[in-house]
Motif scaffolding. Sequence first.
Motif, PDB file in Angstrom:
ATOM      1  N   GLY A   1       0.832  -1.202   0.000  1.00 56.14           N
ATOM      2  CA  GLY A   1       0.000   0.000   0.000  1.00 56.14           C
ATOM      3  C   GLY A   1       0.862   1.245   0.000  1.00 56.14           C
ATOM      4  O   GLY A   1       1.864   1.324   0.724  1.00 56.14           O
ATOM      5  N   VAL A   2       0.518   2.208  -0.826  1.00 60.37           N
ATOM      6  CA  VAL A   2       1.269   3.468  -0.918  1.00 60.37           C
ATOM      7  C   VAL A   2       0.283   4.628  -0.922  1.00 60.37           C
ATOM      8  O   VAL A   2      -0.869   4.489  -1.343  1.00 60.37           O
ATOM      9  CB  VAL A   2       2.145   3.523  -2.188  1.00 60.37           C
ATOM     10  N   GLN A   3       0.741   5.773  -0.432  1.00 63.12           N
ATOM     11  CA  GLN A   3      -0.106   6.959  -0.449  1.00 63.12           C
ATOM     12  C   GLN A   3       0.669   8.143  -1.012  1.00 63.12           C
ATOM     13  O   GLN A   3       1.896   8.223  -0.883  1.00 63.12           O
ATOM     14  CB  GLN A   3      -0.631   7.287   0.948  1.00 63.12           C
TER      15      GLN A   3
ATOM     16  N   THR B   1      -8.220   4.799  -2.480  1.00 60.41           N
ATOM     17  CA  THR B   1      -8.946   5.599  -1.502  1.00 60.41           C
ATOM     18  C   THR B   1      -8.592   7.062  -1.697  1.00 60.41           C
ATOM     19  O   THR B   1      -7.437   7.454  -1.502  1.00 60.41           O
ATOM     20  CB  THR B   1      -8.606   5.170  -0.064  1.00 60.41           C
ATOM     21  N   LEU B   2      -9.559   7.875  -2.102  1.00 63.68           N
ATOM     22  CA  LEU B   2      -9.367   9.307  -2.235  1.00 63.68           C
ATOM     23  C   LEU B   2      -9.765   9.994  -0.940  1.00 63.68           C
ATOM     24  O   LEU B   2     -10.667   9.529  -0.238  1.00 63.68           O
ATOM     25  CB  LEU B   2     -10.222   9.861  -3.382  1.00 63.68           C
ATOM     26  N   GLU B   3      -9.094  11.061  -0.609  1.00 64.76           N
ATOM     27  CA  GLU B   3      -9.393  11.791   0.619  1.00 64.76           C
ATOM     28  C   GLU B   3     -10.881  12.156   0.666  1.00 64.76           C
ATOM     29  O   GLU B   3     -11.425  12.724  -0.273  1.00 64.76           O
ATOM     30  CB  GLU B   3      -8.547  13.066   0.683  1.00 64.76           C
TER      31      GLU B   3
ATOM     32  N   PRO C   1      -5.204  14.024  -2.237  1.00 66.40           N
ATOM     33  CA  PRO C   1      -4.423  12.965  -1.592  1.00 66.40           C
ATOM     34  C   PRO C   1      -5.124  11.621  -1.776  1.00 66.40           C
ATOM     35  O   PRO C   1      -6.356  11.537  -1.679  1.00 66.40           O
ATOM     36  CB  PRO C   1      -4.415  13.383  -0.119  1.00 66.40           C
ATOM     37  N   PHE C   2      -4.364  10.566  -2.049  1.00 64.64           N
ATOM     38  CA  PHE C   2      -4.986   9.272  -2.275  1.00 64.64           C
ATOM     39  C   PHE C   2      -4.020   8.152  -1.918  1.00 64.64           C
ATOM     40  O   PHE C   2      -2.811   8.356  -1.810  1.00 64.64           O
ATOM     41  CB  PHE C   2      -5.433   9.122  -3.731  1.00 64.64           C
TER      42      PHE C   2
ATOM     43  N   ASN D   1      -1.957  -0.657   5.991  1.00 67.11           N
ATOM     44  CA  ASN D   1      -1.218   0.572   6.263  1.00 67.11           C
ATOM     45  C   ASN D   1      -0.379   0.948   5.047  1.00 67.11           C
ATOM     46  O   ASN D   1       0.331   0.110   4.489  1.00 67.11           O
ATOM     47  CB  ASN D   1      -0.301   0.396   7.482  1.00 67.11           C
ATOM     48  N   CYS D   2      -0.468   2.215   4.649  1.00 62.27           N
ATOM     49  CA  CYS D   2       0.195   2.657   3.417  1.00 62.27           C
ATOM     50  C   CYS D   2       1.436   3.486   3.715  1.00 62.27           C
ATOM     51  O   CYS D   2       1.453   4.283   4.661  1.00 62.27           O
ATOM     52  CB  CYS D   2      -0.777   3.484   2.574  1.00 62.27           C
ATOM     53  N   GLU D   3       2.464   3.301   2.916  1.00 60.52           N
ATOM     54  CA  GLU D   3       3.693   4.086   3.018  1.00 60.52           C
ATOM     55  C   GLU D   3       3.592   5.305   2.107  1.00 60.52           C
ATOM     56  O   GLU D   3       3.093   5.218   0.990  1.00 60.52           O
ATOM     57  CB  GLU D   3       4.894   3.247   2.579  1.00 60.52           C
ATOM     58  N   HIS D   4       4.103   6.441   2.612  1.00 60.93           N
ATOM     59  CA  HIS D   4       4.100   7.656   1.775  1.00 60.93           C
ATOM     60  C   HIS D   4       5.149   7.524   0.674  1.00 60.93           C
ATOM     61  O   HIS D   4       6.280   7.081   0.917  1.00 60.93           O
ATOM     62  CB  HIS D   4       4.396   8.895   2.610  1.00 60.93           C
ATOM     63  N   ARG D   5       4.762   7.904  -0.523  1.00 62.21           N
ATOM     64  CA  ARG D   5       5.675   7.898  -1.667  1.00 62.21           C
ATOM     65  C   ARG D   5       5.573   9.226  -2.414  1.00 62.21           C
ATOM     66  O   ARG D   5       4.505   9.835  -2.469  1.00 62.21           O
ATOM     67  CB  ARG D   5       5.334   6.751  -2.630  1.00 62.21           C
TER      68      ARG D   5
END
Length: 302
Positions: free
Chosen positions: A28-30, A50-52, A72-73, A82-86
């Motif tokens: 998962g990435v965000q 998933t969009l904000e 943000p998505f 749980n998503c990691e920020h990229r």
Amino acid sequence: MDPLSDVIALLRPGTAVSKPIAGRGRWGVQYAAHSAPGFTIILKGECWITLEGRAPAKFEKGDFLLLPSTPPFSLASEPTINCEHRDPVAVAVRHGDQEGEPDFISLGGTFRIEQVNAPLLLTLLPSFIHVPASQGRAGRLGKVIELITEECEHEDPGREVILQRLLEILLVETLRSRGVDRETAGLLSAMRDPLLARVLRMMHEDIRMNWTVAGLAQLSGLSRSAFAARFGDALGCGPIEYLARWRMAVAKDALIRTAKTLDTIAAEVGYESASAFSTAFRKRHGCSPGKFARAGNQSAAA
């Protein structure tokens, strides 16, 4: 040209970035928000986006997502992971397990549009467009998506050039097709109304004309009050306000992209003098046309 073609010509859409996105296993990435229109076409497997402010949505092979302005998505193999920020990159990426055949592949990226009139795109489309594969196959949009999918499955010569053009066609085709079920006011909705479409074509063909509500109502075959109400319901503003906004959009494009004098631009968009145009421009944009042009040219050179 028709009004939609006029708007597309000002936006000058193109593909800024298109890249394969693959995944295997659990991942998962965000990403943070950005102003450029974003898109995703699922080529293999499934994912959750998933969009904000929205619930997670499942996307499967053949699905298409277009975001006129990207909030943000997150993109993930499961809706609760749980998503990691990229940070966005312009090259192919792979998430999750790095070994073995990916169980998910998509083509994702952003469209490039002329920033000076970028808000025009937001007036044409809803904030979120999801075309499921089952719906898309029945229409022109689905055919374009199918061509893009086929092109991604092969490494034929000229692949990147063809993908770029197909993605540009995809954006324009989306603009053409999404007015049918749009609930909010906008140009696409108005163009579905034959009476309003005729008036809009006339206004776009000659923006220099001293149009009046009464004159436009006569063109539509409606009474002045009935026309004004119908126009306002469809476009969210009155006909004279719409004309003023369109004149300013054309003028901004000319200020940034041409070396025309202020007198010439003023005349081309229907103002009697450069002074009258400058006053109207300053009132709407908070600066003089000259300052706007200089700022735009500096941004383009940066």
